[in-house]
Design a protein around this motif. Structure first.
Motif, short mmCIF file in Angstrom:
data_model
loop_
_atom_site.label_atom_id
_atom_site.label_comp_id
_atom_site.label_asym_id
_atom_site.label_seq_id
_atom_site.Cartn_x
_atom_site.Cartn_y
_atom_site.Cartn_z
N ASP A 516 0.86 -1.18 0.00
CA ASP A 516 0.00 0.00 0.00
C ASP A 516 0.90 1.23 0.00
N ALA A 517 0.62 2.16 -0.92
CA ALA A 517 1.48 3.33 -1.05
C ALA A 517 1.44 4.23 0.18
N SER A 518 0.40 4.11 1.01
CA SER A 518 0.34 4.95 2.21
C SER A 518 1.49 4.65 3.17
N ILE A 519 2.15 3.50 3.01
CA ILE A 519 3.29 3.17 3.87
C ILE A 519 4.47 4.09 3.59
N GLY A 550 6.36 3.54 -13.78
CA GLY A 550 6.96 4.52 -12.87
C GLY A 550 5.97 5.32 -12.06
N PHE A 551 4.69 5.18 -12.31
CA PHE A 551 3.67 5.90 -11.56
C PHE A 551 3.05 4.95 -10.52
N VAL A 552 2.81 5.47 -9.32
CA VAL A 552 2.48 4.63 -8.17
C VAL A 552 0.97 4.45 -8.03
N LEU A 553 0.55 3.20 -7.81
CA LEU A 553 -0.84 2.88 -7.45
C LEU A 553 -1.02 3.02 -5.95
N ARG A 554 -2.24 3.32 -5.51
CA ARG A 554 -2.50 3.30 -4.07
C ARG A 554 -2.33 1.88 -3.54
N TYR A 555 -2.92 0.95 -4.23
CA TYR A 555 -2.86 -0.48 -3.91
C TYR A 555 -3.37 -1.20 -5.16
N LYS A 556 -3.24 -2.48 -5.18
CA LYS A 556 -3.79 -3.27 -6.28
C LYS A 556 -5.22 -3.64 -5.93
N CYS A 574 0.75 9.68 -4.45
CA CYS A 574 1.64 8.57 -4.08
C CYS A 574 2.93 8.62 -4.89
N SER A 575 2.82 9.02 -6.15
CA SER A 575 4.03 9.14 -6.97
C SER A 575 4.94 10.24 -6.44
N PHE A 576 4.34 11.35 -5.99
CA PHE A 576 5.16 12.40 -5.38
C PHE A 576 5.73 11.95 -4.04
N TRP A 577 4.96 11.17 -3.27
CA TRP A 577 5.50 10.61 -2.03
C TRP A 577 6.71 9.74 -2.30
#
Length: 650
Positions: A516-519, A550-556, A574-577
């Motif tokens: 999860d990108a929130s991590i 190269g672009f981030v998903l929140r989750y699958k 998430c990509s900026f994070w």
């Protein structure tokens, strides 16, 4: 609850930028057409007067404007249905502009048109002017500024060469397209008319001759080289309007001065990322509701995260979790006044009976954001339902306490004082964090599936108690500081025991190994040192396994029970994070490359929506999205700091 409604009339479809009701369509049909009647989300221009905002399509049509405030019903809603209201001002018969750009350093828009007969320049602005005492249209709870909204949309045209026929087509549909306007001419000279419906009235004024045709007001006029014309919409007290062309031009000029003076107060480093920082700062300010100091997540509702799908939400509210990112960005840019106004808004909010703040509030601080749907609207490219309100407002999300307390600490350190009125907020949110950190919740992404022990929520519980302990020490409350610091350590140990997979990667929640990108918030909030192998492994896993080109998903979505169907695009925040996280673990070259990739996909006017669909290279979700721009500021700031440090070390 579903709100049933219908638009009057059943005329055939008209081209973008023009009024008229839509034909009947099958569900999702618009999404499947090869040529959509809806402009791409990223092609819209954003105007603001810090009370409300407008989106202007490339063809010169205002397709979104809610009056008199961001979260009120739309008077122009073509963004969500091609028969829900539009307002075009531009050359007759020409829909493709030659160039569009903001007046540098402002949220004032210019569009240049080349027609077979000549050249035309259009200025569009939601105008600002000297404060005239109490605001009866959108009353203030914060001290009024010297300059405030005029409550007018002003548009001017100038013929640069040749002779150009211009047209004005104003066809509002009030209450999100439900109520066609009833027009009344004002005076005998045919230069002004009032549009009314659903309890709202605004005045259209112009130096051209107006004619009324059904639910629309129209004008056509030929101007030659050196000549100008204007039109204005006013919802000001008494429907005050520009007196003439000179007054209209002067109000736009004053608005340009306002934005440039405001931007001059911001600290923007002399760096190659200066322009995206400036545009992001102007966008964040434009999404600020001046009367209360709140900020909205985005200007719009129900722009789809999944093309043609159901992931459509109303973002015209203030998310408490945004507080810390808002404060970080504002203080980084040296915009301390705006930061203080926002903290005062937070301090005024009414908590739940248990003392906890809701996850979101109305821009006026109201708590009830009950969600309804407008099934009479097609939705953008057939994405339905169109939602008004947001049912997540009463969800349990345990990350809110950390966002609030991190914000209070940021503001306290910056201002060198802890305001007395904020200390009760510190105590209540710390106690709520202690009471709830053991419990499952819906997580940062407001999943509508079963509650889980989300690691990001536990992480923000740790942030809450860690920051509360620091604030207690500032007040010499050593007993509370020790209690809160001890609980923070308990949360940290719990996360490291249950929230780390066998390969040493922080997981989405305790019962899965999904990512999860929130991590990525873990390094951003200092949960673990950047040198910790678990931190590096987590950042690397997200970069390698949770990205698309190269672009981030929140989750699958096939690994997460979020209560919804369909795939979503990559999340820009998430990509900026990831940029920030890569920079923090020392991968500066990769961080720079990632940021450059993100800057290349900004809209033609430097704006970002919430998501980016990699396969079709287009923006998705509500627009413009504050979260995306806030994260851009944080990511760019870290790269700029690293670049300056490298210069000093040479």
């Amino acid at each position: 609850m579903t709100v049933q409604s219908s638009l009057a009339g059943d005329s055939s479809f008209r081209p973008p930028g023009h009024g008229g009701s839509r034909p009947a369509v099958c569900e999702g049909a618009l999404a499947m057409t090869s040529t959509s009647p809806f402009p791409p989300i990223a092609d819209y221009a954003f105007l603001s007067n810090c009370h409300t905002g407008a989106l202007v399509a490339p063809d010169g049509s205002v397709d979104w404007l809610c009056l008199p405030a961001f979260d009120q019903p739309s008077a122009f809603g073509n963004l969500l249905d091609r028969g829900a209201g539009s307002f075009r001002f531009g050359p007759y018969g020409i829909n493709q502009p030659t160039a569009r750009m903001y007046v540098p350093g402002t949220n004032v828009m210019t569009t240049t048109w080349h027609t077979p007969a000549g050249w035309l320049l259009v200025h569009d602005a939601l105008t600002m002017g000297p404060s005239q005492g109490p605001d009866a249209v959108t009353p203030h709870t914060r001290p009024p500024a010297d300059v405030d909204a005029d409550h007018m949309l002003i548009r001017t045209v100038e013929c640069l060469d040749g002779a150009v026929e211009i047209e004005l087509v104003c066809e509002p549909a009030f209450d999100y397209g439900r109520v066609p306007a009833e027009w009344t001419m004002v005076g005998d000279d045919m230069h002004a008319a009032d549009a009314s419906g659903a309890g709202q009235t605004f005045r259209l004024s112009t130096d051209m001759l107006i004619g009324i045709e059904g639910g629309s007001a129209r004008a056509r006029h030929v101007i030659s080289k050196g000549e100008k014309a204007y039109c204005a919409l006013s919802w000001a007290d008494g429907l005050a309007s520009p007196a003439d062309l000179d007054d209209a031009v002067a109000r736009i000029d004053a608005t340009i001065v306002f934005w440039r003076n405001w931007l001059s107060r911001a600290r923007i480093p002399d760096h190659r990322f200066r322009h995206p920082l400036e545009r992001s700062a102007l966008t964040i300010k434009g999404l600020t509701y001046m009367p209360t100091g709140s900020t909205i997540a985005a200007l719009t509702t129900s722009l789809p995260e999944t093309p043609g799908g159901e992931r459509n939400w109303d973002y015209r509210y203030t998310w408490i979790r945004d507080t810390t990112f808002t404060l970080q960005a504002l203080h980084y840019l040296n915009l301390d006044w705006e930061a203080d106004e926002f903290m005062q808004y937070v301090a005024d909010l009414e908590p739940n009976p248990d003392g906890a703040l809701q996850i979101m509030y109305g821009i006026d601080g109201r708590r009830d954001l009950a969600e309804t749907t407008r099934d009479d609207l097609t939705g953008y490219e057939g994405a339905s339902p169109v939602r008004i309100g947001n049912g997540a407002y009463n969800q349990r999300q345990n990350d809110v306490y950390g966002a609030v307390l991190d914000s209070v600490l940021l503001h306290t350190v910056r201002s060198k004082r802890l305001p007395r009125r904020l200390w009760p907020l510190v105590e209540s949110q710390a106690q709520c964090a202690i009471a709830t950190w053991h419990d499952p919740d819906q997580g940062i992404w407001e999943a509508r599936g079963a509650p889980q022990h989300y690691v990001s929520s536990k992480l923000m519980g740790w942030v809450a108690l860690d920051r509360a302990a620091k604030l207690a020490r500032i007040r010499n409350e050593e007993g509370l500081a020790e209690l809160w610091a001890k609980t923070a350590e308990e949360i940290r140990e719990d996360i490291l025991e249950h929230g780390v997979s066998d390969r040493g990667v922080l997981r989405q929640h305790y019962d899965t190994d999904a990512l999860d990108a929130s991590i990525l918030l873990a390094p951003l909030f200092g949960f673990l040192p950047a040198t910790d192998e678990r931190m590096r492994a987590t950042v690397e896993a997200i970069d390698n396994e949770l990205t698309e080109n190269g672009f981030v998903l929140r989750y699958k979505t096939d690994e997460t029970d979020d209560g919804l169907s369909g795939k979503e695009g990559t999340f820009l925040i998430c990509s900026f994070w990831l940029v920030s996280a890569l920079a923090m673990i020392g991968e500066l070259d990769r961080a720079r490359s990632q940021l450059e990739r993100l800057l290349r996909i900004q809209s033609p006017l430097g704006l970002y929506a919430e998501e980016y669909e990699v396969d079709k290279a287009r923006h998705l979700g509500n627009f413009p999205q504050a979260f995306s721009h806030l994260a851009l500021i944080g990511a760019a700031g870290r790269i700029i700091l690293a670049d300056f440090r490298e210069e000093l070390s040479l």
